[in-house]
Design a protein around this motif. Structure first.
Motif, mmCIF file in Angstrom:
data_model
loop_
_atom_site.group_PDB
_atom_site.id
_atom_site.type_symbol
_atom_site.label_atom_id
_atom_site.label_comp_id
_atom_site.label_asym_id
_atom_site.label_seq_id
_atom_site.Cartn_x
_atom_site.Cartn_y
_atom_site.Cartn_z
ATOM 1 N N ARG A 1 0.974 -1.413 -0.004
ATOM 2 C CA ARG A 1 -0.322 -0.144 0.006
ATOM 3 C C ARG A 1 0.877 1.203 0.105
ATOM 4 N NH1 ARG A 1 -5.334 -0.067 1.505
ATOM 5 N NH2 ARG A 1 -5.633 -0.463 -0.849
ATOM 6 N N ALA A 2 1.466 1.458 0.456
ATOM 7 C CA ALA A 2 2.643 2.107 1.175
ATOM 8 C C ALA A 2 4.283 2.622 0.443
ATOM 9 C CB ALA A 2 3.505 2.326 2.097
ATOM 10 N N GLY A 3 3.900 1.147 -1.181
ATOM 11 C CA GLY A 3 4.834 1.359 -2.032
ATOM 12 C C GLY A 3 3.776 1.717 -3.296
ATOM 13 N N VAL A 4 4.175 -0.063 -3.861
ATOM 14 C CA VAL A 4 3.515 0.669 -5.976
ATOM 15 C C VAL A 4 2.158 1.200 -5.741
ATOM 16 C CG1 VAL A 4 2.736 -1.816 -5.186
ATOM 17 C CG2 VAL A 4 3.310 -1.525 -7.348
ATOM 18 N N GLU A 5 1.416 0.955 -4.600
ATOM 19 C CA GLU A 5 -0.075 1.207 -4.492
ATOM 20 C C GLU A 5 0.534 3.015 -4.465
ATOM 21 O OE1 GLU A 5 -3.068 0.076 -2.273
ATOM 22 O OE2 GLU A 5 -2.566 -2.482 -2.469
ATOM 23 N N ARG A 6 1.077 3.001 -3.229
ATOM 24 C CA ARG A 6 0.991 4.896 -4.085
ATOM 25 C C ARG A 6 1.762 5.328 -4.865
ATOM 26 N NH1 ARG A 6 -0.805 9.669 -0.852
ATOM 27 N NH2 ARG A 6 1.352 10.133 -1.080
ATOM 28 N N VAL A 7 2.753 4.835 -5.537
ATOM 29 C CA VAL A 7 3.847 5.147 -6.363
ATOM 30 C C VAL A 7 2.681 5.273 -7.870
ATOM 31 C CG1 VAL A 7 5.866 5.346 -8.279
ATOM 32 C CG2 VAL A 7 5.650 4.866 -5.090
ATOM 33 N N MET A 8 1.972 4.305 -7.783
ATOM 34 C CA MET A 8 0.804 4.158 -9.345
ATOM 35 C C MET A 8 -0.200 4.410 -9.013
ATOM 36 S SD MET A 8 4.206 2.634 -10.365
ATOM 37 C CE MET A 8 3.323 1.995 -12.473
ATOM 38 N N GLY A 9 -0.062 4.599 -7.931
ATOM 39 C CA GLY A 9 -1.710 5.577 -7.781
ATOM 40 C C GLY A 9 -2.476 4.378 -8.102
ATOM 41 N N PHE A 10 -3.070 3.815 -7.610
ATOM 42 C CA PHE A 10 -3.844 2.104 -7.348
ATOM 43 C C PHE A 10 -4.815 2.306 -5.669
ATOM 44 C CE2 PHE A 10 -0.083 -0.624 -10.068
ATOM 45 C CZ PHE A 10 -0.612 0.159 -10.717
ATOM 46 N N CYS A 11 -4.361 3.195 -4.873
ATOM 47 C CA CYS A 11 -5.103 3.471 -3.659
ATOM 48 C C CYS A 11 -5.328 5.015 -3.535
ATOM 49 C CB CYS A 11 -4.065 3.008 -2.422
ATOM 50 S SG CYS A 11 -2.423 3.989 -1.968
ATOM 51 N N SER A 12 -6.169 5.133 -3.147
ATOM 52 C CA SER A 12 -6.700 7.067 -2.846
ATOM 53 C C SER A 12 -5.183 7.436 -1.865
ATOM 54 C CB SER A 12 -7.705 7.129 -2.569
ATOM 55 O OG SER A 12 -8.244 6.753 -1.504
ATOM 56 N N ASP A 13 -5.188 8.979 -1.703
ATOM 57 C CA ASP A 13 -4.569 9.262 -0.566
ATOM 58 C C ASP A 13 -5.159 9.199 0.907
ATOM 59 O OD1 ASP A 13 -2.556 10.660 -2.093
ATOM 60 O OD2 ASP A 13 -4.017 12.940 -2.352
ATOM 61 N N ALA A 14 -6.398 9.052 0.617
ATOM 62 C CA ALA A 14 -6.836 8.508 2.228
ATOM 63 C C ALA A 14 -7.135 7.704 2.633
ATOM 64 C CB ALA A 14 -8.123 8.063 2.013
ATOM 65 N N GLN A 15 -6.528 6.422 1.337
ATOM 66 C CA GLN A 15 -5.745 5.195 1.959
ATOM 67 C C GLN A 15 -4.896 4.995 1.900
ATOM 68 O OE1 GLN A 15 -7.204 3.684 -1.612
ATOM 69 N NE2 GLN A 15 -9.078 2.007 -1.080
ATOM 70 N N TYR A 16 -3.876 5.893 1.976
ATOM 71 C CA TYR A 16 -2.456 5.666 2.412
ATOM 72 C C TYR A 16 -2.057 6.455 3.534
ATOM 73 C CZ TYR A 16 1.704 7.144 2.192
ATOM 74 O OH TYR A 16 3.420 7.735 2.187
ATOM 75 N N ARG A 17 -2.987 8.081 3.782
ATOM 76 C CA ARG A 17 -2.900 7.952 5.142
ATOM 77 C C ARG A 17 -3.545 7.013 6.174
ATOM 78 N NH1 ARG A 17 -4.937 12.690 1.791
ATOM 79 N NH2 ARG A 17 -6.418 11.947 3.097
ATOM 80 N N ARG A 18 -4.503 6.346 5.744
ATOM 81 C CA ARG A 18 -5.284 5.326 7.002
ATOM 82 C C ARG A 18 -3.588 4.230 7.015
ATOM 83 N NH1 ARG A 18 -9.762 3.581 8.932
ATOM 84 N NH2 ARG A 18 -10.273 5.737 9.023
ATOM 85 N N PHE A 19 -2.761 3.864 5.868
ATOM 86 C CA PHE A 19 -2.229 2.619 6.344
ATOM 87 C C PHE A 19 -0.774 2.874 6.925
ATOM 88 C CE2 PHE A 19 2.123 1.153 4.637
ATOM 89 C CZ PHE A 19 1.750 -0.696 5.019
ATOM 90 N N MET A 20 -0.623 4.135 7.033
ATOM 91 C CA MET A 20 0.842 5.053 7.358
ATOM 92 C C MET A 20 0.355 5.540 9.067
ATOM 93 S SD MET A 20 3.246 5.034 5.369
ATOM 94 C CE MET A 20 4.441 6.248 5.260
ATOM 95 N N ALA A 21 -1.024 5.273 8.874
ATOM 96 C CA ALA A 21 -1.305 5.564 10.585
ATOM 97 C C ALA A 21 -1.984 4.369 11.115
ATOM 98 C CB ALA A 21 -2.679 6.289 10.928
#
Length: 258
Positions: A103-123
């Motif tokens: 989620r914080a790698g390929v999904e984040r860089v390639m746009g496969f997840c939303s900003d909200a999903q990324y922030r939730r993962f990092m938290a």
């Protein structure tokens, strides 16, 4: 630094095998649960180092987890849910070839997840890892680093070798142009999720053979517990002469072409 010669590599790796077997014996004997995550750039060498670690081990107690793209149903679940079922039981060593950090790698860089999903993962990720390690699981995380020039050489080799072409996906091809973005995503992950109970370590994999040896040595030092020394087995003599394999019908035998 010169790349390690194949013969030198194989000799050094064979020297590590008894220590890996001893480590596994201790995990089994103590009932510990150990998970090791391998992340890194495409073509860094995650599969190779996982194979090197698991090759001498008892396959009943070591597992490699390399999950495909989430199914439609899995994409609606709690993000960590499909990974939880693959965590080790007592006496097991599990090696993750990529992990929830997708989620914080390929999904984040390639746009496969939303900003909200990324922030939730990092938290949530530090909390998730705290929960599973508080329960006794031992978690180590490795990032395999490789320079872009070396990465490109490996992509070219894979593209031209029919035995390795399956290793390149359409996402890999698109990701070639996002080298710096992956570096920024990595740095954000290391900063946010490194902890004493779930540490990150970075291994130089420009030379894959040298990188494997260094990583295995490090892993052995990070997991210092050991079982009592193994004792040779004394087999009782067979009763009578050794028997030959006998089939009631030879029609079940496969052809001998070699």
């Amino acid at each position: 630094m010169k790349k390690l010669k194949k013969k030198d590599y194989e000799t050094a790796l064979e020297g590590l095998y008894p220590r890996l077997i001893d480590l596994q014996r201790s995990i089994i004997a103590s009932g510990k649960r150990v998970a090791v995550i391998f992340e890194g750039r495409d073509a860094a060498g995650k599969g190779g180092v996982i194979k090197a670690i698991s090759e001498p081990l008892n396959t009943r107690y070591v597992r490699t987890v390399a999950l495909p793209k989430p199914t439609e149903r899995e994409s609606t679940q709690w993000y960590f849910q499909r990974y939880v079922e693959h965590l080790p039981a007592a006496g097991e060593l599990v090696l993750f070839d990529r992990s929830w950090y997708n989620r914080a790698g390929v999904e984040r860089v390639m746009g496969f997840c939303s900003d909200a999903q990324y922030r939730r993962f990092m938290a949530d990720c530090p909390l998730f890892e705290k929960l599973i390690t508080n329960d006794g699981l031992i978690l180590l995380k490795y990032w395999l680093a490789v320079d872009q020039e070396q990465q490109e050489e490996r992509f070219i080799e894979r593209a031209t070798d029919p035995l390795k072409r399956w290793k390149i996906s359409p996402v890999d091809i698109k990701a070639r142009e996002r080298y710096e973005d992956y570096g920024k995503a990595r740095d954000a992950v290391l900063k946010a999720t490194h902890a004493k109970h779930a540490p990150w370590f970075v291994a130089d994999f420009d030379d894959q053979k040298r990188g494997r040896l260094n990583l295995i040595e490090h892993l052995l030092l990070e997991l210092p517990f050991r079982a009592p020394p193994d004792q040779p087995l004394k087999l009782p003599p067979l009763k009578g002469k050794p028997k030959r394999e006998h089939l009631a019908s030879k029609r079940f035998l496969i052809p001998e072409n070699h």
